[in-house]
Structure formats: C-alpha cells, structure tokens
Design a protein around this motif. Structure first.
Motif, PDB file in Angstrom:
ATOM      1  N   VAL A  24       0.861  -1.175   0.000  1.00 35.37           N
ATOM      2  CA  VAL A  24       0.000   0.000   0.000  1.00 35.37           C
ATOM      3  C   VAL A  24       0.902   1.231   0.000  1.00 35.37           C
ATOM      4  O   VAL A  24       1.935   1.249   0.664  1.00 35.37           O
ATOM      5  CB  VAL A  24      -0.984  -0.003   1.204  1.00 35.37           C
ATOM      6  CG1 VAL A  24      -0.250   0.011   2.520  1.00 35.37           C
ATOM      7  CG2 VAL A  24      -1.964   1.138   1.110  1.00 35.37           C
ATOM      8  N   ASP A  25       0.540   2.219  -0.789  1.00 38.43           N
ATOM      9  CA  ASP A  25       1.301   3.467  -0.907  1.00 38.43           C
ATOM     10  C   ASP A  25       0.624   4.526  -0.043  1.00 38.43           C
ATOM     11  O   ASP A  25      -0.558   4.818  -0.227  1.00 38.43           O
ATOM     12  CB  ASP A  25       1.344   3.907  -2.367  1.00 38.43           C
ATOM     13  CG  ASP A  25       2.366   4.990  -2.639  1.00 38.43           C
ATOM     14  OD1 ASP A  25       2.815   5.646  -1.682  1.00 38.43           O
ATOM     15  OD2 ASP A  25       2.706   5.184  -3.814  1.00 38.43           O
ATOM     16  N   ILE A  26       1.362   5.087   0.913  1.00 34.33           N
ATOM     17  CA  ILE A  26       0.816   6.091   1.826  1.00 34.33           C
ATOM     18  C   ILE A  26       1.640   7.369   1.711  1.00 34.33           C
ATOM     19  O   ILE A  26       2.871   7.323   1.752  1.00 34.33           O
ATOM     20  CB  ILE A  26       0.844   5.598   3.282  1.00 34.33           C
ATOM     21  CG1 ILE A  26       0.026   4.320   3.436  1.00 34.33           C
ATOM     22  CG2 ILE A  26       0.332   6.679   4.234  1.00 34.33           C
ATOM     23  CD1 ILE A  26       0.130   3.687   4.806  1.00 34.33           C
ATOM     24  N   THR A  27       0.960   8.501   1.578  1.00 44.89           N
ATOM     25  CA  THR A  27       1.620   9.803   1.622  1.00 44.89           C
ATOM     26  C   THR A  27       1.269  10.462   2.950  1.00 44.89           C
ATOM     27  O   THR A  27       0.126  10.877   3.150  1.00 44.89           O
ATOM     28  CB  THR A  27       1.181  10.698   0.450  1.00 44.89           C
ATOM     29  OG1 THR A  27       1.508  10.037  -0.775  1.00 44.89           O
ATOM     30  CG2 THR A  27       1.888  12.043   0.497  1.00 44.89           C
ATOM     31  N   PRO A  28       2.224  10.536   3.882  1.00 48.21           N
ATOM     32  CA  PRO A  28       1.945  11.130   5.184  1.00 48.21           C
ATOM     33  C   PRO A  28       1.595  12.618   5.027  1.00 48.21           C
ATOM     34  O   PRO A  28       2.312  13.359   4.368  1.00 48.21           O
ATOM     35  CB  PRO A  28       3.252  10.975   5.957  1.00 48.21           C
ATOM     36  CG  PRO A  28       4.046   9.962   5.200  1.00 48.21           C
ATOM     37  CD  PRO A  28       3.588  10.051   3.783  1.00 48.21           C
ATOM     38  N   SER A  29       0.485  13.030   5.634  1.00 46.18           N
ATOM     39  CA  SER A  29       0.068  14.423   5.481  1.00 46.18           C
ATOM     40  C   SER A  29      -0.339  15.084   6.793  1.00 46.18           C
ATOM     41  O   SER A  29      -0.511  16.292   6.837  1.00 46.18           O
ATOM     42  CB  SER A  29      -1.092  14.513   4.490  1.00 46.18           C
ATOM     43  OG  SER A  29      -2.177  13.746   4.946  1.00 46.18           O
ATOM     44  N   THR A  30      -0.481  14.300   7.864  1.00 43.91           N
ATOM     45  CA  THR A  30      -0.884  14.867   9.147  1.00 43.91           C
ATOM     46  C   THR A  30       0.353  15.286   9.936  1.00 43.91           C
ATOM     47  O   THR A  30       1.151  14.433  10.341  1.00 43.91           O
ATOM     48  CB  THR A  30      -1.689  13.833   9.962  1.00 43.91           C
ATOM     49  OG1 THR A  30      -2.798  13.405   9.181  1.00 43.91           O
ATOM     50  CG2 THR A  30      -2.175  14.422  11.268  1.00 43.91           C
ATOM     51  N   PRO A  31       0.546  16.599  10.160  1.00 45.34           N
ATOM     52  CA  PRO A  31       1.722  17.037  10.919  1.00 45.34           C
ATOM     53  C   PRO A  31       1.579  16.697  12.406  1.00 45.34           C
ATOM     54  O   PRO A  31       0.502  16.820  12.978  1.00 45.34           O
ATOM     55  CB  PRO A  31       1.747  18.547  10.697  1.00 45.34           C
ATOM     56  CG  PRO A  31       0.373  18.922  10.292  1.00 45.34           C
ATOM     57  CD  PRO A  31      -0.261  17.714   9.687  1.00 45.34           C
ATOM     58  N   VAL A  32       2.679  16.251  13.002  1.00 42.80           N
ATOM     59  CA  VAL A  32       2.712  15.903  14.422  1.00 42.80           C
ATOM     60  C   VAL A  32       3.930  16.569  15.037  1.00 42.80           C
ATOM     61  O   VAL A  32       5.028  16.464  14.508  1.00 42.80           O
ATOM     62  CB  VAL A  32       2.806  14.371  14.623  1.00 42.80           C
ATOM     63  CG1 VAL A  32       2.887  14.017  16.094  1.00 42.80           C
ATOM     64  CG2 VAL A  32       1.643  13.669  13.946  1.00 42.80           C
ATOM     65  N   THR A  33       3.727  17.251  16.156  1.00 43.10           N
ATOM     66  CA  THR A  33       4.837  17.839  16.901  1.00 43.10           C
ATOM     67  C   THR A  33       4.974  17.068  18.202  1.00 43.10           C
ATOM     68  O   THR A  33       3.994  16.868  18.915  1.00 43.10           O
ATOM     69  CB  THR A  33       4.584  19.330  17.186  1.00 43.10           C
ATOM     70  OG1 THR A  33       4.392  19.995  15.934  1.00 43.10           O
ATOM     71  CG2 THR A  33       5.759  19.953  17.911  1.00 43.10           C
ATOM     72  N   ASN A  34       6.190  16.624  18.482  1.00 41.24           N
ATOM     73  CA  ASN A  34       6.428  15.773  19.631  1.00 41.24           C
ATOM     74  C   ASN A  34       7.740  16.183  20.275  1.00 41.24           C
ATOM     75  O   ASN A  34       8.727  16.423  19.578  1.00 41.24           O
ATOM     76  CB  ASN A  34       6.473  14.313  19.167  1.00 41.24           C
ATOM     77  CG  ASN A  34       6.546  13.342  20.302  1.00 41.24           C
ATOM     78  OD1 ASN A  34       7.386  13.446  21.183  1.00 41.24           O
ATOM     79  ND2 ASN A  34       5.661  12.362  20.274  1.00 41.24           N
ATOM     80  N   ALA A  35       7.781  16.207  21.601  1.00 44.77           N
ATOM     81  CA  ALA A  35       8.991  16.607  22.321  1.00 44.77           C
ATOM     82  C   ALA A  35      10.143  15.632  22.108  1.00 44.77           C
ATOM     83  O   ALA A  35      11.310  16.008  22.204  1.00 44.77           O
ATOM     84  CB  ALA A  35       8.691  16.743  23.810  1.00 44.77           C
TER      85      ALA A  35
END
Length: 108
Positions: A24-35
C-alpha cells in the motif's frame, strides 16, 4: 491453520493457506509535533480490507516500509487488526510517499 492428519483427502478448504500479502502506498500528510522528535514529522494511514472468509481469527501481521530516501521513515506499524481488515500507519520526517509491504497470516 488446518490440522492435517494421515490419510486425509486433499480439498480446497484444507489447501487454503490462511495467508495474504500486499503493498500500500501512503503519503503522510498529518503534521505531528512531539517533544521526543525535535520538530514536526508527518503521519499517514491506510485501511486494508481482507476478503471474507480468509481468516477465522485476527491474523498475525508484519509491516515493513520501503523508501527511496533512506533515514526518513521513522515508524511503520498497524492497529485495529481483525478478521476483516487492518489499519497500517507510517510516520516520516517529510511528506514523501512510502510503500508499506504487509503480510497477514492465520495464527496456528
């Protein structure tokens, strides 16, 4: 898996391997900010649907990421596994697409 015993006839049901595989081909688009990660990374997911009747219990899963840019894939995993499907998830440092290879196998 089906338990074989000496003298059993070969039938289609007994030959069923209880194993599926795919990509499966996934394009990550949800930004996540993590310490833990100094900055923003991106997450994406896809739902994979299994054909009816392949699994009698939730399968054992394996997921591997492929990328043409080494070192940018941070994580690939799965969740919500059932006899009818699974959700696969990828996280990476940029928004380039990632190909996930997956294998689902009927537990013994």
């Amino acid at each position: 898996m089906y338990a074989w015993r000496p003298g059993m006839r070969v039938t289609a049901e007994r030959l069923r391997a209880g194993r599926l595989a795919g990509t499966v081909d996934i394009t990550p688009s949800t930004p996540v900010t993590n310490a833990l990660y100094n900055g923003t990374f991106y997450r994406g997911e896809a739902v994979i649907t299994f054909p009816a009747g392949v699994f009698t219990s939730p399968p054992v899963m394996s997921v591997t990421a492929r990328s043409t840019v080494p070192g940018t894939v941070m994580e690939c995993t799965y969740t919500s596994v059932s006899t009818t499907g699974v959700t696969v998830i990828v996280a990476r440092s940029n928004q380039n697409s990632v190909i996930l290879d997956w294998v689902a196998e009927q537990p013994l």
